[in-house]
Design a protein around this motif. Structure first.
Motif, PDB file in Angstrom:
ATOM      1  N   VAL A 213       1.030  -1.018  -0.779  1.00  0.00           N
ATOM      2  CA  VAL A 213      -0.226   0.082   0.292  1.00  0.00           C
ATOM      3  C   VAL A 213       1.075   1.553  -0.161  1.00  0.00           C
ATOM      4  N   ASP A 214       1.688   1.258   0.992  1.00  0.00           N
ATOM      5  CA  ASP A 214       2.609   2.364   1.275  1.00  0.00           C
ATOM      6  C   ASP A 214       3.506   2.705  -0.347  1.00  0.00           C
ATOM      7  N   ILE A 224      -6.180   3.533  -5.722  1.00  0.00           N
ATOM      8  CA  ILE A 224      -6.129   2.268  -5.179  1.00  0.00           C
ATOM      9  C   ILE A 224      -6.755   1.643  -4.395  1.00  0.00           C
ATOM     10  N   ARG A 225      -6.992   0.670  -5.332  1.00  0.00           N
ATOM     11  CA  ARG A 225      -8.605   0.098  -4.169  1.00  0.00           C
ATOM     12  C   ARG A 225      -7.426  -1.523  -3.989  1.00  0.00           C
ATOM     13  N   LEU A 226      -8.177  -2.292  -3.258  1.00  0.00           N
ATOM     14  CA  LEU A 226      -7.886  -3.529  -2.846  1.00  0.00           C
ATOM     15  C   LEU A 226      -8.011  -4.885  -3.144  1.00  0.00           C
ATOM     16  N   GLY A 227      -8.066  -5.421  -3.274  1.00  0.00           N
ATOM     17  CA  GLY A 227      -8.790  -6.886  -3.517  1.00  0.00           C
ATOM     18  C   GLY A 227      -9.079  -7.724  -2.656  1.00  0.00           C
ATOM     19  N   SER A 247      -4.994   8.602  -1.650  1.00  0.00           N
ATOM     20  CA  SER A 247      -5.500   7.551  -2.504  1.00  0.00           C
ATOM     21  C   SER A 247      -6.788   6.305  -2.410  1.00  0.00           C
ATOM     22  N   LEU A 248      -6.028   5.503  -1.257  1.00  0.00           N
ATOM     23  CA  LEU A 248      -6.227   4.560  -0.623  1.00  0.00           C
ATOM     24  C   LEU A 248      -7.936   4.491  -0.744  1.00  0.00           C
TER      25      LEU A 248
END
Length: 427
Positions: A213-214, A224-227, A247-248
């Motif tokens: 993420v960093d 930024i998106r996480l699965g 941006s997460l």
């Protein structure tokens, strides 16, 4: 020459389709939609469920019937997990596993030259590194998938994926940054970090998911998106570091599978409902209005009516903003396939329907909280009804009327009402 792709399964498969598309474009192929005539067609398979296997075989045969003179490529997880079964499908001219995705054009050109059936299913080796690959995105899309992890060794009792994906391999943080920088330069506004077991990212490198993420946050992409994540990966350190990434997206897909502690134990899931609920509480404290989405299996072997009722109660308690609900699918080669107490199909389907109905209500309740508010929306395409369609950071679909071209634009939208497909708003 023209090539068409049909991709089944998860976002990792979609990413790997990007890689294969690039390989073919670089070799001079034109990529066309799967319904168009093609000289080559590639079915990128999934093997999560028996239904996935059936769809893979069905699609390969359907595309071969539509393009009888074309070279048919069957690749992906189904092939890697069951190479003998894949080889028995007569319509496939090339059988390829999940390795060497960037070399797919070489295999196809070799098959054209030699006019022979080819098989390329190399096995995994202990200690091997993450396969170097860098996507340039899917043409016409505003979101790009970026695979940063491969492999899984959790061996949930229902899952065949560890056999098709091998040990954990992670993309080094500096390579994540480089790939995202390329996507930003190409105009992408959002990147989704994905993996077979994303929560295990970095365990082979002495790193953690927070490091990924960093690395992503340094690039300057709008989103930024996480699965999919395991709740076990959401530590206090992860939340603290993730919250520092502006941006997460506040959207966390936590794979639940069951809200019953005994069912989770039979699944070999290493958390309890209480631990899952605590993870959700900590995320909601750090990310107000965050979206919590999930996966749930209905009718796992041994699941009683009382255990299923516990899952219903737990799902209601959490209030998921979206859920993918699946009736349990028996997979040969998994421990669950041999368990006593296999639940009849009609009961599995009834329970799945009940969960879907409940999750539809919790989804609408979550979306309702945005009515009357202004939210940023990344627009991707015109929907069939002529409205522009996009997504909020929380992954809520939004539709607006606009004459201008909104493709790839992030615009503030005033949310006016909830509809079945999402939220209706105005710029």
């Amino acid at each position: 020459m023209k090539a068409a792709f049909y991709t089944l399964g998860c976002k990792v498969n979609q990413y790997e389709t990007q890689i294969m598309e690039q390989s073919l474009r670089d070799a001079g192929f034109e990529i066309v939609p799967p319904e168009d005539p093609a000289d080559v067609f590639i079915v990128n398979s999934c093997t999560v469920t028996a239904e996935s296997d059936r769809k893979t075989r069905q699609m390969l045969r359907r595309m071969k019937k539509r393009n009888p003179a074309a070279i048919a490529v069957l690749c992906g997880c189904y092939v890697q997990a069951a190479p003998e079964k894949a080889a028995a499908i007569a319509e496939a001219d090339i059988i390829a596993g999940v390795r060497d995705r960037g070399d797919i054009a070489k295999l196809i050109l070799q098959s054209m030259r030699e006019k022979e059936r080819l098989t390329h299913v190399p096995s995994f080796e202990q200690g091997e590194l993450f396969e170097p690959m860098q996507a340039r995105g899917l043409e016409g899309h505003t979101r790009a998938f970026v695979k940063i992890e491969d492999g899984c060794r959790n061996f949930c009792t229902y899952c065949i994926i560890p056999f098709s994906r091998g040990p954990v391999r992670s993309k080094p943080p500096e390579e994540i940054t480089a790939e995202l920088a390329t996507l930003r330069e190409q105009g992408y506004a959002e990147a989704v970090l994905v993996g077979i077991n994303l929560s295990a990212y970095g365990s082979d490198l002495g790193r953690t998911l927070a490091d990924a993420v960093d690395a992503a946050g340094r690039v300057g992409l709008a989103r930024i998106r996480l699965g999919s994540l395991s709740p076990l990966a959401v530590t206090d350190e992860f939340i603290t570091r993730a919250a520092r990434c502006p941006s997460l997206c506040p959207h966390f897909h936590l794979s639940l599978q069951s809200g019953c502690v005994d069912t989770l134990a039979r699944m070999n899931r290493r958390y309890t409902p209480d631990a899952f609920a605590d993870t959700v509480h900590r995320l909601r404290s750090a990310f107000p209005d965050c979206s919590i989405t999930t996966d749930i299996i209905a009718g796992f072997p041994g699941e009683t009516e009382e255990e299923f009722a516990q899952t219903l109660d737990f799902v209601k308690q959490i209030g998921f903003s979206q859920a993918h609900v699946f009736p349990y699918s028996r997979r040969d080669g998994t421990r669950a396939a041999a368990m006593d107490g296999q639940v009849p199909k009609n009961i599995r389907e009834r329970r799945a329907h009940a969960l879907i109905s409940l999750c539809t209500r919790t989804q609408q309740a979550f979306r309702q909280r945005f009515v009357g508010r202004r939210v940023p929306v990344l627009f991707e395409q015109r929907a069939e009804n002529g409205l522009w369609e996009g997504l909020t950071p929380q992954y809520v679909p939004v539709f607006v009327q606009a004459d201008e071209d909104l493709h790839g634009a992030i615009r503030n939208v005033y949310m006016e009402e909830i509809q079945a497909a999402g939220c209706l708003g105005r710029l």
